[in-house]
Design a protein around this motif. Structure first.
Motif, PDB file in Angstrom:
ATOM      1  N   MET A  90      -1.019   8.532  -4.874  1.00 12.32           N
ATOM      2  CA  MET A  90      -0.478   9.888  -4.827  1.00 12.32           C
ATOM      3  C   MET A  90      -1.552  10.906  -5.199  1.00 12.32           C
ATOM      4  O   MET A  90      -1.677  11.950  -4.551  1.00 12.32           O
ATOM      5  N   ARG A  91      -2.347  10.634  -6.202  1.00  9.85           N
ATOM      6  CA  ARG A  91      -3.402  11.564  -6.620  1.00  9.85           C
ATOM      7  C   ARG A  91      -4.450  11.739  -5.525  1.00  9.85           C
ATOM      8  O   ARG A  91      -4.922  12.847  -5.280  1.00  9.85           O
ATOM      9  N   ILE A  92      -4.820  10.654  -4.865  1.00  8.48           N
ATOM     10  CA  ILE A  92      -5.810  10.745  -3.786  1.00  8.48           C
ATOM     11  C   ILE A  92      -5.244  11.561  -2.631  1.00  8.48           C
ATOM     12  O   ILE A  92      -5.936  12.415  -2.065  1.00  8.48           O
ATOM     13  N   ARG A  93      -3.999  11.342  -2.278  1.00  6.41           N
ATOM     14  CA  ARG A  93      -3.377  12.118  -1.202  1.00  6.41           C
ATOM     15  C   ARG A  93      -3.314  13.598  -1.525  1.00  6.41           C
ATOM     16  O   ARG A  93      -3.403  14.437  -0.634  1.00  6.41           O
ATOM     17  N   ARG A  94      -3.134  13.931  -2.799  1.00  6.55           N
ATOM     18  CA  ARG A  94      -3.080  15.328  -3.216  1.00  6.55           C
ATOM     19  C   ARG A  94      -4.470  15.925  -3.414  1.00  6.55           C
ATOM     20  O   ARG A  94      -4.596  17.113  -3.687  1.00  6.55           O
ATOM     21  N   GLY A  95      -5.517  15.123  -3.304  1.00  7.08           N
ATOM     22  CA  GLY A  95      -6.879  15.612  -3.488  1.00  7.08           C
ATOM     23  C   GLY A  95      -7.255  15.821  -4.939  1.00  7.08           C
ATOM     24  O   GLY A  95      -8.182  16.572  -5.238  1.00  7.08           O
ATOM     25  N   GLU A  96      -6.571  15.158  -5.859  1.00  4.76           N
ATOM     26  CA  GLU A  96      -6.831  15.281  -7.296  1.00  4.76           C
ATOM     27  C   GLU A  96      -7.748  14.133  -7.735  1.00  4.76           C
ATOM     28  O   GLU A  96      -7.305  13.165  -8.340  1.00  4.76           O
ATOM     29  N   THR A  97      -9.028  14.289  -7.454  1.00  5.53           N
ATOM     30  CA  THR A  97      -9.982  13.202  -7.661  1.00  5.53           C
ATOM     31  C   THR A  97     -10.123  12.825  -9.136  1.00  5.53           C
ATOM     32  O   THR A  97     -10.114  11.644  -9.475  1.00  5.53           O
ATOM     33  N   ARG A  98     -10.253  13.819 -10.009  1.00  6.93           N
ATOM     34  CA  ARG A  98     -10.433  13.504 -11.434  1.00  6.93           C
ATOM     35  C   ARG A  98      -9.216  12.796 -12.006  1.00  6.93           C
ATOM     36  O   ARG A  98      -9.335  11.839 -12.766  1.00  6.93           O
ATOM     37  N   ALA A  99      -8.036  13.270 -11.659  1.00 11.35           N
ATOM     38  CA  ALA A  99      -6.812  12.632 -12.143  1.00 11.35           C
ATOM     39  C   ALA A  99      -6.687  11.224 -11.567  1.00 11.35           C
ATOM     40  O   ALA A  99      -6.208  10.313 -12.242  1.00 11.35           O
ATOM     41  N   ALA A 100      -7.133  11.048 -10.320  1.00 13.96           N
ATOM     42  CA  ALA A 100      -7.093   9.714  -9.707  1.00 13.96           C
ATOM     43  C   ALA A 100      -8.025   8.759 -10.454  1.00 13.96           C
ATOM     44  O   ALA A 100      -7.689   7.579 -10.630  1.00 13.96           O
ATOM     45  N   LEU A 101      -9.171   9.261 -10.908  1.00 17.95           N
ATOM     46  CA  LEU A 101     -10.090   8.409 -11.672  1.00 17.95           C
ATOM     47  C   LEU A 101      -9.491   8.019 -13.017  1.00 17.95           C
ATOM     48  O   LEU A 101      -9.628   6.869 -13.452  1.00 17.95           O
ATOM     49  N   LEU A 102      -8.822   8.951 -13.683  1.00 12.32           N
ATOM     50  CA  LEU A 102      -8.172   8.627 -14.956  1.00 12.32           C
ATOM     51  C   LEU A 102      -7.067   7.590 -14.747  1.00 12.32           C
ATOM     52  O   LEU A 102      -6.989   6.598 -15.479  1.00 12.32           O
ATOM     53  N   ASP A 103      -6.230   7.828 -13.734  1.00 14.19           N
ATOM     54  CA  ASP A 103      -5.180   6.854 -13.433  1.00 14.19           C
ATOM     55  C   ASP A 103      -5.768   5.514 -13.023  1.00 14.19           C
ATOM     56  O   ASP A 103      -5.225   4.458 -13.347  1.00 14.19           O
ATOM     57  N   ALA A 120       4.776  -7.636 -17.465  1.00 13.38           N
ATOM     58  CA  ALA A 120       4.929  -6.195 -17.690  1.00 13.38           C
ATOM     59  C   ALA A 120       3.654  -5.470 -17.277  1.00 13.38           C
ATOM     60  O   ALA A 120       3.709  -4.406 -16.648  1.00 13.38           O
ATOM     61  N   ALA A 121       2.500  -6.036 -17.617  1.00 10.82           N
ATOM     62  CA  ALA A 121       1.229  -5.426 -17.212  1.00 10.82           C
ATOM     63  C   ALA A 121       1.092  -5.412 -15.689  1.00 10.82           C
ATOM     64  O   ALA A 121       0.565  -4.452 -15.122  1.00 10.82           O
ATOM     65  N   SER A 122       1.605  -6.445 -15.037  1.00  9.37           N
ATOM     66  CA  SER A 122       1.586  -6.479 -13.568  1.00  9.37           C
ATOM     67  C   SER A 122       2.431  -5.353 -12.994  1.00  9.37           C
ATOM     68  O   SER A 122       2.040  -4.688 -12.031  1.00  9.37           O
ATOM     69  N   GLY A 123       3.596  -5.148 -13.575  1.00  9.76           N
ATOM     70  CA  GLY A 123       4.450  -4.049 -13.131  1.00  9.76           C
ATOM     71  C   GLY A 123       3.786  -2.699 -13.323  1.00  9.76           C
ATOM     72  O   GLY A 123       3.870  -1.816 -12.463  1.00  9.76           O
ATOM     73  N   LEU A 124       3.088  -2.531 -14.449  1.00 13.56           N
ATOM     74  CA  LEU A 124       2.395  -1.267 -14.686  1.00 13.56           C
ATOM     75  C   LEU A 124       1.220  -1.067 -13.739  1.00 13.56           C
ATOM     76  O   LEU A 124       0.896   0.063 -13.375  1.00 13.56           O
ATOM     77  N   THR A 125       0.587  -2.164 -13.307  1.00 12.01           N
ATOM     78  CA  THR A 125      -0.471  -2.010 -12.297  1.00 12.01           C
ATOM     79  C   THR A 125       0.114  -1.506 -10.983  1.00 12.01           C
ATOM     80  O   THR A 125      -0.510  -0.697 -10.292  1.00 12.01           O
ATOM     81  N   LEU A 126       1.323  -1.933 -10.653  1.00 12.18           N
ATOM     82  CA  LEU A 126       1.974  -1.426  -9.447  1.00 12.18           C
ATOM     83  C   LEU A 126       2.303   0.059  -9.579  1.00 12.18           C
ATOM     84  O   LEU A 126       2.103   0.842  -8.637  1.00 12.18           O
ATOM     85  N   VAL A 127       2.806   0.452 -10.740  1.00 10.82           N
ATOM     86  CA  VAL A 127       3.107   1.867 -10.986  1.00 10.82           C
ATOM     87  C   VAL A 127       1.828   2.693 -10.870  1.00 10.82           C
ATOM     88  O   VAL A 127       1.807   3.755 -10.229  1.00 10.82           O
ATOM     89  N   MET A 128       0.746   2.212 -11.458  1.00  8.12           N
ATOM     90  CA  MET A 128      -0.500   2.971 -11.429  1.00  8.12           C
ATOM     91  C   MET A 128      -1.153   2.959 -10.050  1.00  8.12           C
ATOM     92  O   MET A 128      -1.844   3.910  -9.687  1.00  8.12           O
ATOM     93  N   THR A 129      -0.922   1.918  -9.263  1.00  6.26           N
ATOM     94  CA  THR A 129      -1.411   1.921  -7.892  1.00  6.26           C
ATOM     95  C   THR A 129      -0.747   3.048  -7.114  1.00  6.26           C
ATOM     96  O   THR A 129      -1.406   3.773  -6.360  1.00  6.26           O
TER      97      THR A 129
END
Length: 128
Positions: free
Chosen positions: A93-106, A79-88
């Motif tokens: 997506m956050r990096i593509r949108r230019g949301e650096t702070r949100a990308a760091l949290l994710d 399950a943790a492996s699956g969540l790492t895929l979701v968070m990847t």
């Protein structure tokens, strides 16, 4: 190590459970107006958001329930492996949108989930 893994697992369970429930039951337009960091939801169809929410809820349940019930505890690192895929995907997506702070949290959530994967597969597995 076992205590640290349980604490992180509990934190991740709470985060993913609340996040998944929000994606399932809060309309995306309302979610986008609630927080500036949630404007990304407008880029996805409602069905896609519900699928992501369902995966997060299943991952949250899979982090805790198999170990607590002692039924197939190998599902915890899976399950943790699956969540790492979701968070990847979330970080990408956050990096593509230019949301650096949100990308760091994710990325932080990604690192915690990866720690649970390594911890439960190699360092402190439930099965001997």
């Amino acid at each position: 190590m076992n205590t640290a893994l349980w604490i992180i697992t509990g934190l991740l369970t709470a985060v993913y459970l609340l996040s998944g429930l929000g994606k399932l039951f809060v309309p995306r337009e309302r979610m986008a107006t609630m927080m500036a960091a949630a404007r990304w939801v407008l880029d996805f169809r409602p069905g896609t958001l519900k699928a992501i929410g369902a995966l997060e809820i299943l991952g949250a349940v899979g982090l805790v329930l198999p170990a607590l019930l002692d039924i197939a505890p190998v599902l915890v690192p899976l399950a943790a492996s699956g969540l790492t895929l979701v968070m990847t995907g979330a970080v990408t997506m956050r990096i593509r949108r230019g949301e650096t702070r949100a990308a760091l949290l994710d990325g932080g959530y990604l690192a915690l989930a990866a720690f649970v994967v390594v911890g439960r597969f190699a360092l402190e597995p439930f099965t001997g």
